[in-house]
Structure formats: C-alpha cells, structure tokens
Design an enzyme around this catalytic site. Structure first.
Site, PDB file in Angstrom:
ATOM      1  CB  VAL A 198      44.717  40.118  44.021  1.00 34.62           C
ATOM      2  CG1 VAL A 198      45.920  39.266  43.610  1.00 34.62           C
ATOM      3  CG2 VAL A 198      43.482  39.235  44.195  1.00 34.62           C
ATOM      4  N   GLY A 206      44.654  34.333  38.751  1.00 39.33           N
ATOM      5  CA  GLY A 206      43.317  33.841  39.065  1.00 39.33           C
ATOM      6  C   GLY A 206      42.931  33.922  40.523  1.00 39.33           C
ATOM      7  CE1 TYR A 209      37.113  35.877  36.803  1.00 37.24           C
ATOM      8  CE2 TYR A 209      39.504  35.930  36.635  1.00 37.24           C
ATOM      9  CZ  TYR A 209      38.269  36.317  36.167  1.00 37.24           C
ATOM     10  OH  TYR A 209      38.165  37.155  35.077  1.00 37.24           O
ATOM     11  CE1 TYR A 242      34.326  41.446  42.338  1.00 36.61           C
ATOM     12  CE2 TYR A 242      34.066  43.636  41.426  1.00 36.61           C
ATOM     13  CZ  TYR A 242      34.608  42.794  42.371  1.00 36.61           C
ATOM     14  OH  TYR A 242      35.436  43.291  43.350  1.00 36.61           O
TER      15      TYR A 242
END
Length: 279
Positions: A198, A206, A209, A242
C-alpha cells in the site's frame, strides 16, 4: 493500520525486489543504489512486508475501486508502486534510470504471470486498489506521477496492489500443507498472496484489509479452499494485518534456509475459505 508493503510476489523475470513483500512486504525496506542491483539477478518473488510511519491522509473511499486487472497501463502502475514500496533509494546520479529499470523488470514479469506464461502457476491475478488522481494530487505528487493510469478517460492512481497465485508453492518459500490430501488436484485448491503493498502516503486507511478481503472473494470464485501468505518474522505490523484478516500460524522457515537465502526468516500463515458449490 500502519503499513506499506505487506507480502510476497511471484517470481518475475527476475524479481527486482528482494523478498520483501509481500510481500507479503513488511520489514525494513532494502536500500538500493544502481551499482547494488546490477550485481544481483534476483529470480524469486517478493514476500516481505515493509513498514513506514509517515503522516497519512484520510481517504474518501466512495471512489475507491478494488478489482483485478489485465490493463497494461494499470499493471505498469502497479509495478511502479511495488518498486517504490519495497525499496528505499539513496539519492545518486542515475537513480531515476535505475528505478525505471527495476519497474520494467517487474512489469515484464507481472505481465508474464497474469498471462499464464510462468511455469508452476495455474493462474495469477493482479488485484489493485485505485482512486481518482484528483483526490490525492494535492499531497502525493510523487505517487501520482509514478503510479498513474487512465481508465475510460479518467486519470486514476494505483494506491495498493497484490498478486493472487493459484499454485502448489512459491519459489524459495515455505510450502503450505493444506489441503491435507496432496494428490492430483491440490494445485487447484491452494493459493498464495504475494507482492502485497500500500502506498505509504495512504497507510491507516484500511487498504491492506480491503485488498485481502477482495483477494479472498476472487480466490473463492476460483474454487480455492486454502489461502496462504508469508511475512518476515520481525514484521509485527504484517503479522497483525494478516491475523486480523483471519490468517493463523502454520509453519516457519528454518534458520539455515534463511541464512542460505540471505534474508530474514519467513513465517507462513493460512486461512481456510468456504467451498464455492456454485462453480
């Protein structure tokens, strides 16, 4: 969530990024100078994760798109994001050319993987998180310049990316043990995440996720029942990401193997997916 890169990737022509990722990616970013990389021809996937703690921007997720892609422009943008996420570069003469060289290698390898031309993989999908360029251009000039692409006339930016790999194993990585019956067909049911990253400017939004959740949906559509991800043993942010996404410990890399491969020891996590009876 503080993170940049999370997990591993499939071997590129020569994966320009030394495991990291992941990839899954979350360990101290490797520092490169042009002379360093030219001495190494890496053929293994990205898997370690890297952590950066810069200031972050609150993202308006109404325009966020999470999707698989085969677009060359978008694959190029994803390759560029991986290079800037998995590495730190010392300012030096020719460094821009060096970054381009690394991105070209990852781009070529990524195209090869998603086209089904890499031996040992049944299927590979590049899943990206993208936003309109106009939403982040005021504070992320470098990200926008490096990772921009055009889709139906709209300028967008890849702000997160990962690979979903349907295969028995990733090169130079711990092999998963499930499904338990490792006979013919096991390669249909097992998959690995890699090259998870990211953009540092958008940590704590987020996006990691969201990418993992999207990858689970795609994996289930493929008929995958067992999903794996690797991360570096000292990468606590990756571990938290994770595990909060439903992964649990399965195995860890022997110390001798990590020394032989000249890298931080890996941990292998697993999560089960519901059987898709509608296939």
């Amino acid at each position: 969530m503080a993170m940049a890169v999370l997990s591993s990737s499939l071997s590129p022509l020569s994966n320009p990024l030394s495991p990291s990722t992941s990839a899954s990616n979350f360990c101290c970013p490797r520092i490169y100078s042009p002379s360093y990389h030219l001495r190494r021809r890496l053929i293994r996937p990205l898997i370690a994760s890297q952590l950066y703690p810069p200031e972050t921007f609150k993202l308006d997720k109404s325009s966020l798109v999470l999707a698989e892609t085969l677009s060359k422009d978008q694959l190029w943008a994803a390759a560029c994001l991986r290079i800037r996420s998995f590495n730190k570069f010392r300012p030096s003469y020719g460094i821009d050319d060096h970054k381009k060289y690394l991105a070209e290698r990852e781009f070529e390898a990524l195209q090869e993987r998603v086209a089904g031309k890499r031996e040992g993989f049944r299927r590979v999908s590049c899943i990206n998180a993208t936003v309109p360029l106009s939403q982040i251009s005021s504070f992320a000039d470098d990200l926008c310049a490096a990772c921009k692409f055009t889709d139906n006339g709209e300028d967008r930016v890849v702000v997160g990316t990962l690979d979903l790999n349907q295969c028995m194993r990733l090169p130079d990585e711990i092999t998963g043990k499930r499904p338990q019956s490792l006979g013919i067909g096991a390669d249909f049911l097992r998959a690995y995440l890699s090259n998870v990253c990211v953009a540092e400017e958008l940590h704590r939004n987020g996006l990691g996720y969201a990418l993992i959740a999207k990858s689970k949906i795609v994996a289930q559509e493929w008929g995958i029942t067992d999903l794996y991800v690797h991360f570096a043993v000292d990468n606590e942010p990756a571990k938290q990401l994770y595990m909060k996404s439903g992964f649990i410990y399965e195995n860890d890399e022997p110390a001798w193997q990590a020394r032989f491969l000249d890298r931080t020891r890996r941990i292998l996590l697993w999560t089960g997916l519901p059987v898709n009876y509608g296939m």
